[in-house]
Design a protein around this motif. Structure first.
Motif, PDB file in Angstrom:
ATOM      1  N   ASN A  34     -43.694 -71.964  50.087  1.00  0.00           N
ATOM      2  CA  ASN A  34     -44.362 -71.881  48.784  1.00  0.00           C
ATOM      3  C   ASN A  34     -45.581 -72.805  48.774  1.00  0.00           C
ATOM      4  N   ARG A  35     -46.669 -72.343  48.186  1.00  0.00           N
ATOM      5  CA  ARG A  35     -47.892 -73.148  48.100  1.00  0.00           C
ATOM      6  C   ARG A  35     -47.972 -73.924  46.790  1.00  0.00           C
ATOM      7  N   HIS A  36     -47.287 -73.470  45.760  1.00  0.00           N
ATOM      8  CA  HIS A  36     -47.280 -74.132  44.459  1.00  0.00           C
ATOM      9  C   HIS A  36     -45.827 -74.336  44.047  1.00  0.00           C
ATOM     10  N   LEU A  37     -45.524 -75.529  43.551  1.00  0.00           N
ATOM     11  CA  LEU A  37     -44.156 -75.848  43.147  1.00  0.00           C
ATOM     12  C   LEU A  37     -44.147 -76.282  41.692  1.00  0.00           C
ATOM     13  N   GLY A  38     -43.070 -75.940  40.978  1.00  0.00           N
ATOM     14  CA  GLY A  38     -43.027 -76.315  39.584  1.00  0.00           C
ATOM     15  C   GLY A  38     -41.635 -76.431  39.008  1.00  0.00           C
ATOM     16  N   LEU A  39     -41.572 -76.979  37.801  1.00  0.00           N
ATOM     17  CA  LEU A  39     -40.357 -77.144  37.036  1.00  0.00           C
ATOM     18  C   LEU A  39     -40.748 -77.478  35.608  1.00  0.00           C
ATOM     19  N   PHE A  40     -39.783 -77.437  34.721  1.00  0.00           N
ATOM     20  CA  PHE A  40     -39.941 -77.951  33.368  1.00  0.00           C
ATOM     21  C   PHE A  40     -39.013 -79.159  33.261  1.00  0.00           C
ATOM     22  N   THR A  41     -39.461 -80.188  32.554  1.00  0.00           N
ATOM     23  CA  THR A  41     -38.628 -81.365  32.376  1.00  0.00           C
ATOM     24  C   THR A  41     -38.939 -82.009  31.031  1.00  0.00           C
ATOM     25  N   PHE A  42     -38.334 -83.140  30.768  1.00  0.00           N
ATOM     26  CA  PHE A  42     -38.535 -83.867  29.531  1.00  0.00           C
ATOM     27  C   PHE A  42     -39.721 -84.811  29.694  1.00  0.00           C
ATOM     28  N   SER A  43     -40.843 -84.471  29.088  1.00  0.00           N
ATOM     29  CA  SER A  43     -42.067 -85.255  29.267  1.00  0.00           C
ATOM     30  C   SER A  43     -41.960 -86.651  28.665  1.00  0.00           C
ATOM     31  N   HIS A  44     -41.020 -86.873  27.777  1.00  0.00           N
ATOM     32  CA  HIS A  44     -40.851 -88.189  27.162  1.00  0.00           C
ATOM     33  C   HIS A  44     -39.891 -89.088  27.941  1.00  0.00           C
ATOM     34  N   SER A  45     -39.378 -88.616  29.076  1.00  0.00           N
ATOM     35  CA  SER A  45     -38.371 -89.366  29.817  1.00  0.00           C
ATOM     36  C   SER A  45     -38.927 -89.941  31.117  1.00  0.00           C
ATOM     37  N   PRO A  46     -39.196 -91.247  31.148  1.00  0.00           N
ATOM     38  CA  PRO A  46     -39.663 -91.859  32.397  1.00  0.00           C
ATOM     39  C   PRO A  46     -38.684 -91.642  33.550  1.00  0.00           C
ATOM     40  N   LYS A  47     -37.390 -91.608  33.238  1.00  0.00           N
ATOM     41  CA  LYS A  47     -36.376 -91.388  34.278  1.00  0.00           C
ATOM     42  C   LYS A  47     -36.565 -90.039  34.949  1.00  0.00           C
ATOM     43  N   HIS A  48     -36.759 -88.983  34.171  1.00  0.00           N
ATOM     44  CA  HIS A  48     -36.952 -87.655  34.735  1.00  0.00           C
ATOM     45  C   HIS A  48     -38.267 -87.575  35.500  1.00  0.00           C
ATOM     46  N   LEU A  49     -39.327 -88.102  34.912  1.00  0.00           N
ATOM     47  CA  LEU A  49     -40.624 -88.058  35.577  1.00  0.00           C
ATOM     48  C   LEU A  49     -40.596 -88.811  36.907  1.00  0.00           C
ATOM     49  N   GLU A  50     -39.917 -89.956  36.955  1.00  0.00           N
ATOM     50  CA  GLU A  50     -39.836 -90.730  38.190  1.00  0.00           C
ATOM     51  C   GLU A  50     -39.049 -89.983  39.266  1.00  0.00           C
ATOM     52  N   LEU A  51     -37.956 -89.344  38.890  1.00  0.00           N
ATOM     53  CA  LEU A  51     -37.194 -88.569  39.878  1.00  0.00           C
ATOM     54  C   LEU A  51     -38.092 -87.535  40.548  1.00  0.00           C
ATOM     55  N   TYR A  52     -38.810 -86.759  39.763  1.00  0.00           N
ATOM     56  CA  TYR A  52     -39.613 -85.683  40.322  1.00  0.00           C
ATOM     57  C   TYR A  52     -40.870 -86.189  41.016  1.00  0.00           C
ATOM     58  N   ARG A  53     -41.386 -87.345  40.594  1.00  0.00           N
ATOM     59  CA  ARG A  53     -42.527 -87.945  41.270  1.00  0.00           C
ATOM     60  C   ARG A  53     -42.189 -88.248  42.726  1.00  0.00           C
ATOM     61  N   ARG A  54     -40.954 -88.631  42.986  1.00  0.00           N
ATOM     62  CA  ARG A  54     -40.525 -88.933  44.359  1.00  0.00           C
ATOM     63  C   ARG A  54     -40.701 -87.741  45.303  1.00  0.00           C
ATOM     64  N   TYR A  55     -40.756 -86.554  44.736  1.00  0.00           N
ATOM     65  CA  TYR A  55     -40.892 -85.337  45.528  1.00  0.00           C
ATOM     66  C   TYR A  55     -42.292 -84.733  45.407  1.00  0.00           C
ATOM     67  N   GLY A  56     -43.231 -85.510  44.881  1.00  0.00           N
ATOM     68  CA  GLY A  56     -44.614 -85.074  44.814  1.00  0.00           C
ATOM     69  C   GLY A  56     -45.004 -84.333  43.553  1.00  0.00           C
ATOM     70  N   PHE A  57     -44.132 -84.286  42.556  1.00  0.00           N
ATOM     71  CA  PHE A  57     -44.446 -83.616  41.294  1.00  0.00           C
ATOM     72  C   PHE A  57     -45.097 -84.611  40.341  1.00  0.00           C
ATOM     73  N   TRP A  58     -46.137 -84.165  39.658  1.00  0.00           N
ATOM     74  CA  TRP A  58     -46.848 -85.005  38.699  1.00  0.00           C
ATOM     75  C   TRP A  58     -47.033 -84.232  37.410  1.00  0.00           C
ATOM     76  N   PRO A  59     -46.949 -84.901  36.267  1.00  0.00           N
ATOM     77  CA  PRO A  59     -47.124 -84.196  34.996  1.00  0.00           C
ATOM     78  C   PRO A  59     -48.556 -83.707  34.808  1.00  0.00           C
ATOM     79  N   GLY A  60     -48.657 -82.581  34.152  1.00  0.00           N
ATOM     80  CA  GLY A  60     -49.958 -82.018  33.848  1.00  0.00           C
ATOM     81  C   GLY A  60     -49.854 -80.533  33.628  1.00  0.00           C
ATOM     82  N   PRO A  61     -50.913 -79.942  33.136  1.00  0.00           N
ATOM     83  CA  PRO A  61     -50.886 -78.492  32.884  1.00  0.00           C
ATOM     84  C   PRO A  61     -50.967 -77.691  34.170  1.00  0.00           C
TER      85      PRO A  61
END
Length: 157
Positions: A119-146
């Motif tokens: 896959n060339r593009h990866l995505g998910l939906f998560t809780f944007s207000h949760s630093p815990k969720h954002l940090e988990l996914y950041r470890r795998y190269g995911f960053w918040p944004g449109p």
């Protein structure tokens, strides 16, 4: 959740394919995890008749994963291949086992799926207000944004 109610499982977690007989338990964990996180009064009834777990499993049983402790399902995650786009979720863990690395363990086979599918593009939906969720996914190269400018749409799931 108070730490006194938590159970330590460090090192005893294994991840395997989610099997059809696991679906009821995975669905229960899904509802209780989301309901607990959002603070609803009866978390086990959260999402009503919606069936995220069975439909995600039915879409591709080979891309559905269970975390287990002593043979008991304690969490699950699902990957989807949409051509050039890879997508995952819902990722859920039993609330008394939160913050013990089970989410990271459930990310490993999903990321392997994306590598296999190329896959060339990866995505998910998560809780944007949760630093815990954002940090988990950041470890795998995911960053918040449109989308399509980033890999993570950080809106509510």
């Amino acid at each position: 959740m108070p730490s006194a109610k938590r159970t330590s499982v460090a090192g005893s977690v294994s991840v395997r394919p989610l099997a059809e007989p696991d679906l009821d338990r995975a669905d229960e964990i899904f509802r209780v995890a989301f309901g607990t996180f959002l603070g609803v009064p009866e978390p086990e009834t959260f999402f009503g008749t919606a069936d995220y777990v069975r439909t995600r499993w039915a879409a591709d049983p080979h891309a559905a994963f269970a975390a287990t402790v002593e043979g008991e399902v304690v969490g699950s995650n699902f990957a989807a291949d949409w051509g050039s786009v890879g997508y995952f979720g819902p990722l859920t863990v039993r609330p008394d086992l939160w913050d013990q690395g089970i989410g990271r363990r459930l990310m490993e086979p999903v990321m392997a799926c994306f590598d296999t599918w190329e896959n060339r593009h990866l995505g998910l939906f998560t809780f944007s207000h949760s630093p815990k969720h954002l940090e988990l996914y950041r470890r795998y190269g995911f960053w918040p944004g449109p989308i399509p400018h980033s890999h993570l749409d950080a809106s509510l799931a």
